[in-house]
Structure formats: C-alpha cells, structure tokens
Design a protein around this motif. Structure first.
Motif, PDB file in Angstrom:
ATOM      1  N   GLU A 155     130.024  64.416  73.999  1.00 19.71           N
ATOM      2  CA  GLU A 155     130.932  65.570  73.669  1.00 19.71           C
ATOM      3  C   GLU A 155     132.197  65.278  73.378  1.00 19.71           C
ATOM      4  O   GLU A 155     132.817  65.861  72.494  1.00 19.71           O
ATOM      5  N   GLY A 156     132.828  64.078  73.906  1.00 19.53           N
ATOM      6  CA  GLY A 156     133.973  63.792  73.230  1.00 19.53           C
ATOM      7  C   GLY A 156     134.028  63.074  71.878  1.00 19.53           C
ATOM      8  O   GLY A 156     135.150  63.647  71.429  1.00 19.53           O
ATOM      9  N   GLN A 157     132.975  62.799  71.264  1.00 17.55           N
ATOM     10  CA  GLN A 157     132.950  62.380  69.909  1.00 17.55           C
ATOM     11  C   GLN A 157     132.872  63.504  68.997  1.00 17.55           C
ATOM     12  O   GLN A 157     133.529  63.956  68.156  1.00 17.55           O
ATOM     13  N   ARG A 158     132.271  64.865  69.504  1.00 18.44           N
ATOM     14  CA  ARG A 158     132.311  65.948  68.906  1.00 18.44           C
ATOM     15  C   ARG A 158     133.504  66.579  68.767  1.00 18.44           C
ATOM     16  O   ARG A 158     134.126  67.261  68.102  1.00 18.44           O
ATOM     17  N   LYS A 159     134.392  66.506  70.064  1.00 18.57           N
ATOM     18  CA  LYS A 159     135.614  67.071  70.196  1.00 18.57           C
ATOM     19  C   LYS A 159     136.399  66.407  69.173  1.00 18.57           C
ATOM     20  O   LYS A 159     137.451  67.062  68.696  1.00 18.57           O
ATOM     21  N   HIS A 160     136.569  65.202  69.171  1.00 18.42           N
ATOM     22  CA  HIS A 160     137.435  64.289  68.164  1.00 18.42           C
ATOM     23  C   HIS A 160     137.019  64.827  66.632  1.00 18.42           C
ATOM     24  O   HIS A 160     138.151  64.898  66.003  1.00 18.42           O
ATOM     25  N   ARG A 161     135.827  65.167  66.474  1.00 20.24           N
ATOM     26  CA  ARG A 161     135.525  65.440  65.092  1.00 20.24           C
ATOM     27  C   ARG A 161     136.325  66.973  64.708  1.00 20.24           C
ATOM     28  O   ARG A 161     136.820  66.949  63.747  1.00 20.24           O
ATOM     29  N   ARG A 162     136.363  67.781  65.844  1.00 16.25           N
ATOM     30  CA  ARG A 162     136.758  68.971  65.605  1.00 16.25           C
ATOM     31  C   ARG A 162     138.275  68.957  65.518  1.00 16.25           C
ATOM     32  O   ARG A 162     139.016  69.719  64.750  1.00 16.25           O
ATOM     33  N   ILE A 163     139.046  68.107  66.406  1.00 17.25           N
ATOM     34  CA  ILE A 163     140.384  67.603  66.137  1.00 17.25           C
ATOM     35  C   ILE A 163     140.697  67.233  64.779  1.00 17.25           C
ATOM     36  O   ILE A 163     141.819  67.667  64.488  1.00 17.25           O
ATOM     37  N   LEU A 164     140.102  66.498  64.186  1.00 14.63           N
ATOM     38  CA  LEU A 164     140.398  65.785  63.125  1.00 14.63           C
ATOM     39  C   LEU A 164     140.235  66.923  62.011  1.00 14.63           C
ATOM     40  O   LEU A 164     141.312  66.800  60.831  1.00 14.63           O
ATOM     41  N   GLU A 165     139.590  68.113  62.159  1.00 19.07           N
ATOM     42  CA  GLU A 165     139.168  69.186  61.330  1.00 19.07           C
ATOM     43  C   GLU A 165     140.942  69.955  61.259  1.00 19.07           C
ATOM     44  O   GLU A 165     141.331  70.491  60.426  1.00 19.07           O
ATOM     45  N   ASP A 166     141.543  70.000  62.600  1.00 19.89           N
ATOM     46  CA  ASP A 166     142.816  70.791  62.698  1.00 19.89           C
ATOM     47  C   ASP A 166     143.675  70.063  61.853  1.00 19.89           C
ATOM     48  O   ASP A 166     144.582  70.513  61.373  1.00 19.89           O
ATOM     49  N   PHE A 167     143.568  68.483  61.660  1.00 19.98           N
ATOM     50  CA  PHE A 167     144.649  67.907  60.729  1.00 19.98           C
ATOM     51  C   PHE A 167     144.378  67.710  59.345  1.00 19.98           C
ATOM     52  O   PHE A 167     145.041  67.008  58.825  1.00 19.98           O
ATOM     53  N   ALA A 168     143.282  68.246  59.012  1.00 19.13           N
ATOM     54  CA  ALA A 168     142.869  68.047  57.604  1.00 19.13           C
ATOM     55  C   ALA A 168     143.807  68.606  56.647  1.00 19.13           C
ATOM     56  O   ALA A 168     144.282  69.809  57.076  1.00 19.13           O
ATOM     57  N   LEU A 212     144.555  60.872  67.408  1.00 20.20           N
ATOM     58  CA  LEU A 212     143.609  60.857  66.263  1.00 20.20           C
ATOM     59  C   LEU A 212     143.857  61.267  64.882  1.00 20.20           C
ATOM     60  O   LEU A 212     143.625  60.392  63.806  1.00 20.20           O
ATOM     61  N   TRP A 213     145.091  62.063  64.801  1.00 11.02           N
ATOM     62  CA  TRP A 213     145.719  62.268  63.382  1.00 11.02           C
ATOM     63  C   TRP A 213     146.301  60.833  62.964  1.00 11.02           C
ATOM     64  O   TRP A 213     146.195  60.676  61.760  1.00 11.02           O
ATOM     65  N   LEU A 214     146.946  60.243  63.807  1.00  9.19           N
ATOM     66  CA  LEU A 214     147.595  59.148  63.437  1.00  9.19           C
ATOM     67  C   LEU A 214     146.625  57.752  63.010  1.00  9.19           C
ATOM     68  O   LEU A 214     146.946  56.638  62.281  1.00  9.19           O
ATOM     69  N   GLY A 215     145.513  57.854  63.744  1.00  9.76           N
ATOM     70  CA  GLY A 215     144.564  56.808  63.553  1.00  9.76           C
ATOM     71  C   GLY A 215     144.746  55.784  64.543  1.00  9.76           C
ATOM     72  O   GLY A 215     144.337  54.608  64.576  1.00  9.76           O
ATOM     73  N   ALA A 216     145.514  56.229  65.819  1.00  6.64           N
ATOM     74  CA  ALA A 216     145.880  55.305  66.792  1.00  6.64           C
ATOM     75  C   ALA A 216     145.122  55.429  68.167  1.00  6.64           C
ATOM     76  O   ALA A 216     145.387  54.769  69.036  1.00  6.64           O
ATOM     77  N   GLN A 217     143.960  56.169  68.199  1.00  7.27           N
ATOM     78  CA  GLN A 217     143.311  56.630  69.547  1.00  7.27           C
ATOM     79  C   GLN A 217     142.385  55.568  69.729  1.00  7.27           C
ATOM     80  O   GLN A 217     141.513  55.145  68.832  1.00  7.27           O
ATOM     81  N   PRO A 218     142.508  54.636  70.671  1.00  6.36           N
ATOM     82  CA  PRO A 218     141.672  53.605  71.044  1.00  6.36           C
ATOM     83  C   PRO A 218     140.235  53.952  71.169  1.00  6.36           C
ATOM     84  O   PRO A 218     139.840  54.950  71.872  1.00  6.36           O
ATOM     85  N   ASP A 219     139.204  53.190  70.663  1.00  7.91           N
ATOM     86  CA  ASP A 219     137.808  53.268  70.944  1.00  7.91           C
ATOM     87  C   ASP A 219     137.399  52.171  71.930  1.00  7.91           C
ATOM     88  O   ASP A 219     137.249  51.040  71.801  1.00  7.91           O
ATOM     89  N   TYR A 220     137.356  52.645  73.371  1.00  6.99           N
ATOM     90  CA  TYR A 220     137.443  51.965  74.338  1.00  6.99           C
ATOM     91  C   TYR A 220     135.953  51.316  74.519  1.00  6.99           C
ATOM     92  O   TYR A 220     135.688  50.321  74.697  1.00  6.99           O
ATOM     93  N   ALA A 222     147.197  64.175  78.331  1.00  2.00           N
ATOM     94  CA  ALA A 222     146.306  63.433  77.650  1.00  2.00           C
ATOM     95  C   ALA A 222     145.469  64.063  76.769  1.00  2.00           C
ATOM     96  O   ALA A 222     145.386  63.215  75.847  1.00  2.00           O
ATOM     97  N   GLN A 223     145.203  65.114  76.700  1.00  3.43           N
ATOM     98  CA  GLN A 223     144.513  66.042  75.458  1.00  3.43           C
ATOM     99  C   GLN A 223     145.510  65.968  74.438  1.00  3.43           C
ATOM    100  O   GLN A 223     145.203  65.667  73.332  1.00  3.43           O
ATOM    101  N   TYR A 224     146.686  66.106  74.754  1.00  7.01           N
ATOM    102  CA  TYR A 224     147.619  66.412  73.584  1.00  7.01           C
ATOM    103  C   TYR A 224     148.030  64.892  72.911  1.00  7.01           C
ATOM    104  O   TYR A 224     147.835  64.991  71.575  1.00  7.01           O
ATOM    105  N   ILE A 225     148.124  64.067  73.569  1.00  4.94           N
ATOM    106  CA  ILE A 225     148.265  62.646  72.840  1.00  4.94           C
ATOM    107  C   ILE A 225     147.338  62.198  72.213  1.00  4.94           C
ATOM    108  O   ILE A 225     147.276  61.553  71.244  1.00  4.94           O
ATOM    109  N   THR A 226     146.022  62.625  72.774  1.00  2.46           N
ATOM    110  CA  THR A 226     144.717  62.161  72.008  1.00  2.46           C
ATOM    111  C   THR A 226     144.771  62.777  70.649  1.00  2.46           C
ATOM    112  O   THR A 226     144.065  62.199  69.629  1.00  2.46           O
TER     113      THR A 226
END
Length: 602
Positions: A586-599, A453-461, A445-449
């Motif tokens: 917290e999830g939104q914060r984590k997502h921002r951190r993940i996006l930094e990984d792919f910058a 996010l890198w692909l811009g395909a993570q659903p905003d539920y 779940a975490q890995y696909i997320t």
C-alpha cells in the motif's frame, strides 16, 4: 550546481527595464536573483539552500537581528518567545540535517540556546552577507517575468523570484475579542503581554486558549498572582514532551517518529499511540474534564508543553471550559461555573497575512498554494507556513527550502496539476484536522515524505536494511532526524547512521513494543478516539477483544528490551507479518500517487 537559464538571466534588461517610474539610482539593486522575505529560521534555511544551488539571494528582515521568534524581545509587537520558553520539539527532530546541535545542548533547548545554534549555522554557511537586517519588505510587485521588491528604506531589488518566509506569528488574531466588548477590565493579546507582566501582580487573570503559548504565559503569570484560570475554547490534547513514567526518559514524542512506529501505527490511524497516551495519562492526554476534547488524537494541534497540567496539579491554576457569556467582570462557562476577573489574556494565536504582497496573494490562505509552498505563479513561493500537529516547523521548512531550490535550479520538475491537488489536500485536511483557525496543519511524517519523494530523497528502508543489515535496528527504530533525508547518498550514509545511533534509545529497540503497536493498530479497542477511514472497523474491534487475553498488557510491553520481550515481540511481528507486507504494498502505491501530484504539466 548551475541555475536554469531563466534564473541566470533574471536581471536581463529585457525583463527588468527602466520603463517604469522606478528611479534607477543607488537604491536600485539588480545584483540578486532571489529575494527571501524574513530572516527567521525558515528564511535562514531558504538562504542556505538557494545559495548552495548557485543562486544569489538577498534576505530582507524588518528586525535588526535574525532568528525571528527565537530572539527574546519583550518589546516586539509580533509573536515571539518569552523568558521561560523552551522548545517543545526535541533537538532530535528540530536540528538541521547537515548541522547537528552540540552535545551540550539539552534535549529541549532554551530560546537562547536556539539563537546560539542559529548564529553558528549562519556563520558556518557564510549567510550573513546576504542579510539586510532592519530593512523589511514594504512592497512587492510583479514586473515582467520577475519581481520588484521595495524595502523599508526605499531600496528596490529586481529579482527573478520571491520566497516568502515571514512566519506564522506575525499578526495577532482578534478571534473572540468581540465577546469581551463590555468587559470593564483589560483584554490583552499574549504578544503584548511580556512587557506588562508586572501590571498583573495580584490580579484575577483569565487565559483564553490552551495551546503552547498559553503554557508559556501561564508559567510567567503564576509567579505574580494566585488567581489564575485557563479557559479552553475547544478542549485540548496535551501530550507532554517528556515522559512522566520514567524520569530518565525524555523521548516520549521522539518514539512516535521512527519508521517502526510509522509502519506499525501510522499517524493517520494512530490507535496504539492514542490508547497508550490515554491509558497512562487520561483522556486527551491529561484527563482534566474542563479541557477534554472530542477531537480525535492527531486531529488537533498537540500542546507539548505540560506547564498547564503542572500548574493545575499544584493548585496554581483553575481549569475552565469554553466561555458561555461575559457580563461585566463576571465570566460564565459552559459547565455552569462563574468567576470575576480583572484581566483577560488572549492566547488565541495568529493570522497569517502578507500585507507586502500584491493582490490576490496578500489575503490568500497558505493552503490555497500547492503543498503550501508554491503559488500559481512559479516565481512566488513560501517556506515555513506548514504547521505539524506534532513535530517541528524547522524540519519541514528545511525540506521545503531544499525542494524549492532544486526546482528553481531545474533538478526536479515544476508540478503541473496543482489546482486538483490543492483541492484534494484541503478536503483531506478539513476532514482530519477539523480546525477553523489553523489552515496549515499537516501530518509531518506524511508531508515530509511527499516532499522527499519529489526531491528523490525518500529513503528506501527495505533496500538499506538489505545492504546494511548490521544497521537495521538503528535505521528502523531511531527517531526522525532530518539527516535521514540524505540516506540515498552513499557518501552520506555513514555520517547519517552515526547521528541516528547517537539519538537512539534502548526503549526504541524493544520489539515487544512494536509488536504490540501493530497488534493494537490492527485490532483497536477505541477506534473512535483517532482519525481513520474505519474500514472493517467493527470486525477488527471484535477480533481484538477475542484475542486480547492472549497478549501481554501494554505496560509490560514498554520499557527497555529483555530477552523475553525480544522473543515475544518478534513472534508477534512474525504472526502479524502479512499486515506488514500489505502495508509495504500500500505504501508503494501511495508513493506512486504522490509522484503523480508532482508531475510536470503535460
């Protein structure tokens, strides 16, 4: 979709000239821009997505067929399915996002049904013209900005990029073989077993290993001999792919993949999942003392094939713990038990190797690559080597292939700060999974997320629920399916939601179950049985004990929804809603951190 300039010019003479000692004859082919190594499930996916992105891939496959391990071939020297093999991941989480499995295929398909599905997939997307079957990759070498790949038949392919999809079941590991040096009987690795099964008839057989391969092997051998034992070197979590509590309920592990589950009881702190499994099924998912493990829930690869448990219950298999010593034909175990054996079968897995790649890539572990897909050379990538603790390798491979195709086409950035991310990911994996043998374990779940996010395909539920409130229950409680990763495309939403509805189950819409999951996750009773950072754990456990008399037991919470359960569960969720709000933040914060990984770099 047009590839970037470097891809379009992959075969330009300035990059691939004739100055080397390669002879330019009929065996030299510069018509392809991408070489995919392996035509198993991952290679098929890579071919499909690279073709869709506008590339012209060639797929080299050593076998005379595609499908990899799913093609039943008793004579093969590498890993593969046995005659009795079914999938341990459901078709819900395994099928491809834009190509549903037919309704007539059961929830856990046989290997032959998987091959039929892959044949239909290859035919539908017209992939076979890209395959070179019976011609594996013998040698890969860097040449300028591109690569030259020599096939087994001597053909040379000049390409801009190489995508390795050779799979994780190629090289049988010799782990532990040394301790059997003086054993007078046969020591056979599971990969070389099926063609020799008749030799085991009536023999005293010991299996070493208790994973899913051991489950398949035990099923086959139990028909041949009444003298069968299984030694688990480190103990094993065994969580059946089906539920024994409800005969009509095959979705036990599917329950664990929905957004509702991941919000109320995330896998990196799955207290409710752990307590529910151990309450109903026993410690480590089975309660068999010899196979119990101290490793936390979701901290070890889960065996989802219950055959070992079923054979043990039927008296057809003896459970043994780790081996202590081998003296001749006598094997001693750490609990003091001793038995004589004629044959030892190693179900100890595989080493991931790349003998066709140049140094240092031939021996580099997969987790030394960025997210296990991208090497330090942007033109060398990998698909299908991340292994979920629970979930589906094809589901992960599809997201990997989508991301790489989009990256090479210039649609998403090439990650820049890779070394730091690799070091952090390895440290987290070592702490959580504690596996010395499997270097590619991930939380699916975490890995696909992260990839989504890198692909811009993570659903905003939250946005989807506000836009489509009539579909809220389906969106939040249906199990994971790769089709979810198309929800951001308005043109795909109706198709995706219809597919999710077809895979939903009444149990999943039980608000009481999710309310109890959230309560248990916030106030766990046995936090030591699962991985977690343990923030404020003493206080949380104490508060949970005080509040427990006011909440219904877990057994009552499960099952189909009723009016009372719906009202009761909604009240629980409302009372604990501050935790849900906090998790959203917290999830939104984590997502921002993940996006930094792919910058991109710089």
């Amino acid at each position: 979709m047009t590839p970037t300039t470097d891809a379009a010019n992959a075969n330009d003479d300035s990059t691939l000239d004739s100055s080397s000692d390669t002879t330019f004859d009929s065996r030299f082919d510069s018509s392809f821009d991408t070489c995919i190594i392996g035509a198993g499930w991952s290679g098929i996916l890579a071919c499909k997505y690279f073709k869709a992105a506008g590339f012209n891939p060639v797929v080299l496959e050593r076998n005379a067929y595609f499908g990899g391990v799913w093609r039943h071939d008793p004579g093969r020297a590498t890993g593969g399915v046995m005659a009795s093999t079914f999938t341990t991941s459901s078709k819900t989480v395994t099928e491809m996002s834009d190509f549903p499995m037919p309704d007539e295929i059961p929830h856990f398909p046989r290997h032959s049904q998987i091959m039929d599905y892959l044949h239909d997939y290859v035919e539908h997307f017209e992939l076979e013209p890209h395959f070179r079957l019976g011609n594996g990759a013998a040698h890969v070498e860097k040449h300028g900005d591109g690569w030259r790949v020599t096939g087994d038949d001597g053909a040379v392919f000049a390409v801009a990029r190489v995508v390795v999809c050779s799979g994780v079941h190629q090289e049988a590991t010799d782990s532990g073989r040394g301790q059997f040096a003086d054993f007078p009987g046969e020591v056979i690795h599971s990969t070389r077993l099926e063609s020799r099964l008749d030799e085991l008839r009536g023999k005293r057989v010991l299996l070493v290993g208790s994973g899913e391969t051991a489950s398949d092997v035990a099923t086959e051998i139990s028909r041949l001999t009444p003298h069968l034992a299984c030694s688990s070197p480190n103990g094993q979590w065994i969580v059946s792919r089906v539920s024994n509590l409800h005969a009509t309920e095959p979705f036990l592990l599917d329950h664990m993949s929905s957004p509702a589950k991941l919000l109320t009881d995330p896998f990196d702190a799955a207290f409710w999942g752990c307590e529910s499994i151990e309450t109903f099924y026993g410690r480590s998912g089975h309660g068999i003392p010899e196979w119990q493990t101290d490793r936390p829930y979701q901290g070890q690869f889960l065996n989802k094939n219950p055959s070992l448990i079923e054979l043990w219950r039927a008296g057809q298999l003896v459970a043994r713990p780790r081996i202590a010593a081998v003296e001749g034909a006598t094997v001693s175990f750490v609990d003091g038990a001793r038995d004589d054996y004629d044959v030892i079968v190693l179900c100890t897995g595989f080493d991931t190797v790349f003998p066709f790649l140049p140094a240092p890539y031939d021996t580099r572990p997969v987790n030394d690559h960025f997210k296990m897909i991208l090497s330090d050379d942007d033109s060398l990538s990998f698909v299908g080597f991340a292994r979920p603790v629970v979930g589906s390798i094809p589901a992960i491979a599809e997201m990997q292939a989508r991301c790489l195709a989009a990256m090479y086409a210039g649609e998403i950035p090439v990650p820049g700060n890779r070394e730091a991310v690799i070091a952090r990911d390895k440290a987290i994996a070592m702490q959580r999974f504690q596996s010395k043998r499997l270097s590619g374990l991930v939380d699916m779940a975490q890995y696909i997320t992260e990839l989504a996010l890198w692909l811009g395909a993570q659903p905003d539920y939250l946005r989807l629920v506000l836009e489509r409130p009539w579909n809220a229950v389906t969106l939040l409680t249906a199990p994971y399916n790769g089709a979810r990763m198309w929800l951001n495309d308005p043109g795909e939403q109706d198709r995706v939601i219809e597919r999710l509805k077809s895979q939903s189950h009444p149990f999943l819409s039980n608000a009481a179950m999710w309310g109890h999951a959230l309560y248990t996750n916030i106030f766990p009773r046995r936090p030591e049985r699962t991985y977690h950072t343990r923030r404020f754990m003493g206080l949380r456990k104490a508060v949970g004990l005080v509040l427990s008399p006011f909440f219904m037991p877990a057994a009552f919470m499960m099952g189909p929804p009723t009016v009372f359960k719906t009202v009761y569960g909604a009240a629980m969720l409302l009372a604990l809603s501050p935790a849900l709000v906090w998790r959203r933040i917290e999830g939104q914060r984590k997502h921002r951190r993940i996006l930094e990984d792919f910058a991109p770099a710089g």
